[in-house]
Design an enzyme around this catalytic site. Structure first.
Site, PDB file in Angstrom:
ATOM      1  N   SER A 180       0.830  -1.197   0.000  1.00 19.26           N
ATOM      2  CA  SER A 180       0.000   0.000   0.000  1.00 19.26           C
ATOM      3  C   SER A 180       0.873   1.259   0.000  1.00 19.26           C
ATOM      4  O   SER A 180       1.696   1.437  -0.901  1.00 19.26           O
ATOM      5  CB  SER A 180      -0.949  -0.053   1.210  1.00 19.26           C
ATOM      6  OG  SER A 180      -1.942   0.909   1.094  1.00 19.26           O
TER       7      SER A 180
ATOM      8  N   ASP B 174      -8.690  -3.260  -5.676  1.00 20.45           N
ATOM      9  CA  ASP B 174      -8.706  -4.185  -4.529  1.00 20.45           C
ATOM     10  C   ASP B 174      -9.520  -3.628  -3.366  1.00 20.45           C
ATOM     11  O   ASP B 174      -9.402  -4.087  -2.238  1.00 20.45           O
ATOM     12  CB  ASP B 174      -7.271  -4.507  -4.090  1.00 20.45           C
ATOM     13  CG  ASP B 174      -6.541  -3.298  -3.509  1.00 20.45           C
ATOM     14  OD1 ASP B 174      -7.134  -2.204  -3.443  1.00 20.45           O
ATOM     15  OD2 ASP B 174      -5.367  -3.462  -3.099  1.00 20.45           O
TER      16      ASP B 174
ATOM     17  N   HIS C  70      -7.465  -5.528  -0.601  1.00 21.79           N
ATOM     18  CA  HIS C  70      -6.283  -4.804  -0.130  1.00 21.79           C
ATOM     19  C   HIS C  70      -5.668  -5.440   1.115  1.00 21.79           C
ATOM     20  O   HIS C  70      -4.448  -5.414   1.280  1.00 21.79           O
ATOM     21  CB  HIS C  70      -6.665  -3.344   0.155  1.00 21.79           C
ATOM     22  CG  HIS C  70      -5.496  -2.422   0.189  1.00 21.79           C
ATOM     23  ND1 HIS C  70      -4.678  -2.204  -0.902  1.00 21.79           N
ATOM     24  CD2 HIS C  70      -4.975  -1.651   1.182  1.00 21.79           C
ATOM     25  CE1 HIS C  70      -3.727  -1.357  -0.581  1.00 21.79           C
ATOM     26  NE2 HIS C  70      -3.884  -0.997   0.682  1.00 21.79           N
TER      27      HIS C  70
END
Ligand code: CA
Length: 310
Positions: free
Chosen positions: A106, A254, A276
């Site tokens: 991320s 995601d 995610h």
């Protein structure tokens, strides 16, 4: 981080004392240490639960040296990057390694890219997993409601910093890390990412949704990620991720990052059946049963790094 450094110090003392570490030359035994870099609202470990759920131990089991870093849970890419740079230098001092393999999830993707931008000589590879390399449509939507500099934004950001961010950093034993949710939001927006990429372009695709340069300044670049927001009926985060996925106007995502934004260097795949959080084997291993387990992807990647001599 502190615990990791102490563990590594004891491992080195053990070797000096003639005690062989319990690892065989194996599948994940990379030449350079693997350094994991968490995302927004991330941490190393809270109440015994690792952000990288069961990933470091799986990599170590087959020979990798793994370090889990902790930077500000919410701050700009540059501030997080400087914190990471300090930790990378500490890891190199402990291990004697001349470089590291950075893997960021991320916001950890751009955070790792900051290091390869300012100090490429310290970096063997940067791998971005579900990385926010070209911004997040969801961050843009939040920025739309909370413009930079507005009084409401100041109040909300201060509240987030004083509550959620403080709680995460406090529980993970790092209460004094600087907190700046507004700066994090800027970094994760498309405008902020574009500005960051102008300074740190290495590995980022120059147009469209393709691969980026795979080798720049001696640093290898890789990426992977998922594009299925809802994957497990029993994971309580999947419902919220399905809602946030609606902000992506039909683009593969995601739940928090579009598949195109994840692309960096050699794109392994960005259409795994993962959201995610699945990308780091969360929540506590609740992932799709129809997809390769995320822990196995990390093992395969360590082997890929090993095969590349990294
Ligand atoms: Ca999950």
């Amino acid at each position: 981080m502190k615990k990791t450094l102490i563990t590594a110090a004891f491992a080195i003392l053990g070797v000096l004392a003639g005690v062989q570490p319990a690892m065989a030359a194996g599948y994940t035994q990379t030449k350079y240490p693997i350094v994991l870099v968490h995302g927004l609202f991330g941490f190393d470990s809270i109440l015994g639960i690792d952000y990288w759920y069961r990933i470091p131990e799986a990599l170590r089991a087959d020979g990798a040296q793994v370090f889990v870093t902790q930077v500000s849970a919410a701050n700009s890419t540059e501030v997080r990057g400087e914190q990471l740079l300090t930790q990378v230098k500490q890891i190199m001092a402990i291990t004697g390694a001349t470089k590291v393999n950075l893997i960021g999830h991320s916001h950890g993707g751009p955070t790792a890219r900051y290091i390869s931008g300012v100090a490429p000589e310290l970096v063997a590879s940067v791998t971005s997993v579900g990385g926010v390399n070209r911004g997040s449509d969801f961050a843009d939507a939040v920025r739309g409601v909370l413009p930079d500099g507005s009084p409401l934004t100041s109040i909300v950001a201060a509240t987030v910093d004083a509550t959620l961010t403080a709680l995460i950093e406090g529980l993970s034993g790092q209460p004094d890390l600087p907190k700046d949710a507004n700066a994090a939001l800027t970094s994760l927006s498309t405008a902020g990412s574009t500005a960051f990429n102008a300074k740190f372009p290495d590995g980022v695709p120059t147009s469209g949704c393709g691969n980026g340069a795979t080798l720049v300044n001696g640093v290898r670049y890789y990426s992977w990620g998922g594009s299925t927001p809802y994957t497990n009926l029993f994971d309580p985060i999947d419902g919220p991720l399905l809602l946030t996925s609606a902000f992506f106007n039909g683009k593969a995502n995601d739940g928090l990052v579009s598949a195109c934004s994840m692309n960096l260097g050699q794109v392994i795949r960005t259409n795994y059946i993962m959201n995610h959080l699945d990308e780091v084997n969360q929540t506590v291993g609740l992932v799709s049963i129809w997809e390769t387990n995320p822990v196995e992807l990390f093992r395969q990647h360590a082997n890929r790094l090993k095969s590349a001599g990294l």
